[in-house]
Every structure is written in C-alpha cells, then in structure tokens.
Write an enzyme that holds these catalytic residues in place. Structure first.
Site, PDB file in Angstrom:
ATOM      1  CB  ALA A  82      -0.993  -0.032   1.243  1.00  0.00           C
TER       2      ALA A  82
ATOM      3  CD  GLU B  24       1.782  -5.361   5.744  1.00  0.00           C
ATOM      4  OE1 GLU B  24       2.418  -6.257   5.948  1.00  0.00           O
ATOM      5  OE2 GLU B  24       1.003  -5.458   4.801  1.00  0.00           O
TER       6      GLU B  24
ATOM      7  N   GLY C  22       0.535  -4.832   0.976  1.00  0.00           N
ATOM      8  CA  GLY C  22      -0.838  -4.757   0.443  1.00  0.00           C
ATOM      9  C   GLY C  22      -0.569  -5.446  -1.214  1.00  0.00           C
TER      10      GLY C  22
ATOM     11  CD  GLU D 170      -2.571  -7.113   3.324  1.00  0.00           C
ATOM     12  OE1 GLU D 170      -2.229  -5.965   2.967  1.00  0.00           O
ATOM     13  OE2 GLU D 170      -3.209  -7.365   4.393  1.00  0.00           O
TER      14      GLU D 170
HETATM   15  N1  COA Z   1       4.697   3.030  -0.563  1.00  0.00           N
HETATM   16  C1  COA Z   1       5.088   4.163  -1.082  1.00  0.00           C
HETATM   17  N2  COA Z   1       6.309   4.281  -1.976  1.00  0.00           N
HETATM   18  C2  COA Z   1       6.755   3.158  -2.195  1.00  0.00           C
HETATM   19  C3  COA Z   1       6.581   1.884  -1.615  1.00  0.00           C
HETATM   20  C4  COA Z   1       5.388   1.869  -0.889  1.00  0.00           C
HETATM   21  N3  COA Z   1       4.895   0.648  -0.335  1.00  0.00           N
HETATM   22  N4  COA Z   1       7.435   0.780  -2.027  1.00  0.00           N
HETATM   23  C5  COA Z   1       8.319   1.759  -2.660  1.00  0.00           C
HETATM   24  N5  COA Z   1       7.824   3.042  -3.062  1.00  0.00           N
HETATM   25  C6  COA Z   1       8.758   3.904  -3.518  1.00  0.00           C
HETATM   26  C7  COA Z   1      10.098   4.393  -2.850  1.00  0.00           C
HETATM   27  O1  COA Z   1       9.369   5.459  -1.788  1.00  0.00           O
HETATM   28  C8  COA Z   1      10.854   5.170  -4.021  1.00  0.00           C
HETATM   29  O2  COA Z   1      10.245   6.490  -4.286  1.00  0.00           O
HETATM   30  P1  COA Z   1      11.288   7.822  -4.398  1.00  0.00           P
HETATM   31  O3  COA Z   1      12.076   7.260  -5.491  1.00  0.00           O
HETATM   32  O4  COA Z   1      10.269   8.797  -4.695  1.00  0.00           O
HETATM   33  O5  COA Z   1      12.031   7.640  -3.340  1.00  0.00           O
HETATM   34  C9  COA Z   1      10.407   4.232  -5.024  1.00  0.00           C
HETATM   35  O6  COA Z   1       9.168   3.522  -4.706  1.00  0.00           O
HETATM   36  C10 COA Z   1      11.658   3.090  -5.424  1.00  0.00           C
HETATM   37  O7  COA Z   1      11.717   2.360  -4.074  1.00  0.00           O
HETATM   38  P2  COA Z   1      13.055   2.048  -3.319  1.00  0.00           P
HETATM   39  O8  COA Z   1      12.893   2.202  -1.834  1.00  0.00           O
HETATM   40  O9  COA Z   1      14.038   3.353  -3.906  1.00  0.00           O
HETATM   41  O10 COA Z   1      13.662   0.929  -4.169  1.00  0.00           O
HETATM   42  P3  COA Z   1      14.647  -0.231  -3.619  1.00  0.00           P
HETATM   43  O11 COA Z   1      14.762  -1.086  -4.763  1.00  0.00           O
HETATM   44  O12 COA Z   1      15.825   0.465  -2.874  1.00  0.00           O
HETATM   45  O13 COA Z   1      13.836  -1.072  -2.362  1.00  0.00           O
HETATM   46  C11 COA Z   1      12.028  -2.155  -1.588  1.00  0.00           C
HETATM   47  C12 COA Z   1      12.754  -1.951  -2.840  1.00  0.00           C
HETATM   48  C13 COA Z   1      10.419  -2.790  -2.119  1.00  0.00           C
HETATM   49  C14 COA Z   1      12.462  -3.109  -0.682  1.00  0.00           C
HETATM   50  C15 COA Z   1      11.322  -1.057  -0.924  1.00  0.00           C
HETATM   51  O14 COA Z   1      10.907   0.017  -1.631  1.00  0.00           O
HETATM   52  C16 COA Z   1      10.417  -1.010   0.319  1.00  0.00           C
HETATM   53  O15 COA Z   1      10.820  -1.762   1.214  1.00  0.00           O
HETATM   54  N6  COA Z   1       9.109  -0.617   0.187  1.00  0.00           N
HETATM   55  C17 COA Z   1       8.024  -0.718   1.154  1.00  0.00           C
HETATM   56  C18 COA Z   1       7.936  -2.159   1.245  1.00  0.00           C
HETATM   57  C19 COA Z   1       6.472  -2.151   2.431  1.00  0.00           C
HETATM   58  O16 COA Z   1       7.071  -1.844   3.596  1.00  0.00           O
HETATM   59  N7  COA Z   1       5.350  -2.534   2.145  1.00  0.00           N
HETATM   60  C20 COA Z   1       4.444  -2.527   2.990  1.00  0.00           C
HETATM   61  C21 COA Z   1       3.570  -1.258   3.037  1.00  0.00           C
HETATM   62  S1  COA Z   1       2.150  -1.629   4.051  1.00  0.00           S
END
Ligand code: COA
Length: 260
Positions: free
Chosen positions: A66, A135, A112, A115
């Site tokens: 999400a 989460e 999400g 999910e």
């Molecule tokens: N919500 C909002 N933005 C998200 C996102 C999320 N769940 N997941 C990734 N993004 C965004 C990042 O903020 C980043 O945006 P920016 O370039 O404007 O800063 C962009 O997507 C790329 O993500 P980034 O984190 O730079 O890529 P990465 O390869 O270093 O890492 C992940 C990839 C998936 C490991 C990491 O993005 C992550 O942990 N995301 C969140 C996962 C999470 O907690 N999901 C559950 C949400 S309830």
C-alpha cells in the site's frame, strides 16, 4: 475505459491488468485501488472475458505495498475506514468474483501487494519475485486481509513467522510453502499464465464460478461449505452448459460452452 495507473489489455478472452506506477514500484494508492475495482468489475461483466490476470509493470515489482505516503498521518478511525474500504472494494471483491483471477507476481509482492496476490484465486511467480508482509516493521499489521489469507495459504506458524519477522521469502520458498503454484522465468511468466487461462477457458464458465463460491465457502464463518457445494452442484444441473458438457461427452465431441 482509460486509467491513470493501470494498463488493461484484452487478448483472446483474457483480460490482463498491469498495475503501472513503476516509479513507486506499483504501490497501491487510493486511486489505483479504485481503478482496479472498476477495471475488474468491467472485465467481470463482459461475457466474453473468461479469465483475468493481474501483474505489475516492469521487471522489479508486482506491487511493493500500500502507498505508505497516503496513510502515515492517519488516526484510528481513518485507519479502520482505509482497511474496511480497501477490503470491500478490492480484496474481498476479487476473492468473490465469478471470473477467475490469476496473479502473475513479477517481482516484489509486499504488504498490500502480497495481500492483493493472495486475494486472487491462485498465484504464479517469476523466479526473481520476493514476497512478504513487512507491516510490523512500520509498527502496524497487515490490513487488507493478509493475516487471514496468509494463514489460510501457508498455515498459521509460517504466516506468523513471516508477519513477525517482516522478512521476505523468495519464489522457491513461496512455492514450497504453497503460496504460489508455480515459478517461471520473467519471460515465461505471462505465457504460462495464458496457458493456464486457456485450460480454464475450455471449461464451463458457470461451473468455474460455482467452484469459486464453493471453495471460498470453506473459509467463511457461519456457513457450511458442504451445504454451499450441494446448492452450487445442483444449480449447475439447471444450466445449458451442463447439458452441453454431458451431451458433448456422450457424443464424443468437444463441448462448446456459452455460459448460460
Ligand atoms: N509506498 C510508497 N512508496 C513506495 C512503496 C510503498 N509501499 N514502496 C516503494 N516505494 C517508492 C519508494 O519510496 C521510492 O520512491 P522515491 O524514488 O520517490 O523515493 C520508489 O518507490 C523506489 O523504491 P526504493 O525503496 O528506492 O527501491 P529499493 O529497490 O531500494 O527497495 C523495496 C525496494 C521494495 C525493498 C522498498 O521499496 C520497500 O521496502 N518498500 C516498502 C515495502 C513495504 O513496507 N510495504 C508494505 C507497505 S504497508
């Protein structure tokens, strides 16, 4: 219908929805959830669409969760509304859809995103896919059905391990645990899902919808799955598809189902 965050393509009776926010790793914001609801509703209503495939754009992410930026300042009431509305509009909606939905998990499926994949009827992953419910690392729990569906799919102990550690599992582990049905290379992922869709399309669509209802009934409180099976089984006998299916078998020819 045009969408800002989705690409919807129809190919040979199969609707493919690609979630298309690559810069945000296809994170589910409110608009995307609404667009998914409308696109799935439209495809379900189209008589000639027999299977829906959901995937993510690019080769890095299915859906990375999400959209965290949208709810980081929510209070308790807003959080309850977010969770309830999301479940109704998208996650429960997909699970109970009469058209079969397959998730083609082409990369990260987190929070999400996982999910969403778990709400579909089954999942296939690419070999680079990574799945998790992280989460608790944000100080919250999954709110789009994850605590329920992950335990249903992989068992309580594995679900709690994944949720409490917030760790991702890779595609082969997910296959071993029954979270995904198969693992394919990136290139093979969609063709394989189309192959499965073709097999599904050979069969009676009303019977497929009845099977979804009967299998889902096992996971709903207060109703007997066996009773639902009896009524859905019986209803099939009143369809033209049943007459066509049995007649075709006896006449040693391929059935031509119409969905009536
Ligand atoms: N919500 C909002 N933005 C998200 C996102 C999320 N769940 N997941 C990734 N993004 C965004 C990042 O903020 C980043 O945006 P920016 O370039 O404007 O800063 C962009 O997507 C790329 O993500 P980034 O984190 O730079 O890529 P990465 O390869 O270093 O890492 C992940 C990839 C998936 C490991 C990491 O993005 C992550 O942990 N995301 C969140 C996962 C999470 O907690 N999901 C559950 C949400 S309830």
């Amino acid at each position: 219908m045009q969408f800002n965050n989705l690409i919807v393509q129809i190919e040979n009776g199969v609707g493919v929805i690609t979630i298309n926010r690559p810069k945000k790793l296809n994170a589910l914001n409110k608009d995307t959830i609404l667009e998914l609801h409308h696109s799935i509703k439209d495809l379900d209503a189209a008589h000639d669409i027999r299977v829906i495939i959901i995937t993510g754009s690019g080769d890095k992410a299915f859906v990375a969760g999400a959209d965290i930026s949208e709810f980081s300042d929510f209070d308790v009431q807003q959080a309850a509304q977010l969770s309830r509305e999301g479940q109704e509009l998208l996650f429960d909606f997909i699970e109970n859809l009469s058209t079969p939905v397959i998730a083609a998990i082409n990369g990260f499926a987190l929070g999400g995103g996982l999910e969403l994949a778990m709400a579909t009827h089954f999942r296939v992953a690419s070999d680079n896919a990574r799945m998790g419910l992280p989460e608790v690392s944000l100080g919250v729990i999954p709110g789009y059905g994850g605590t329920q569906r992950l335990a249903q799919l992989v068992g309580k102990g594995r679900a709690l391990e994944m949720i409490m550690t917030a760790q991702m599992i890779n595609a082969s582990q997910a296959e071993l645990w029954g979270l995904v049905n198969a693992v394919k290379s990136q290139e093979e992922l969609l063709p394989y899902c189309f192959l499965l869709a073709e097999k599904i399309k050979q069969n009676g669509p009303l019977a497929i919808s009845a099977a979804i209802k009967a299998v889902n009934a096992n996971f709903k409180e207060g109703i007997s799955g066996f009773d639902i099976e009896i009524s859905e089984f019986a209803k099939c006998f009143g369809t033209e598809d049943f007459k066509e299916g049995t007649t075709a078998f006896l006449e040693k020819r391929k059935a031509k189902f119409t969905g009536h």
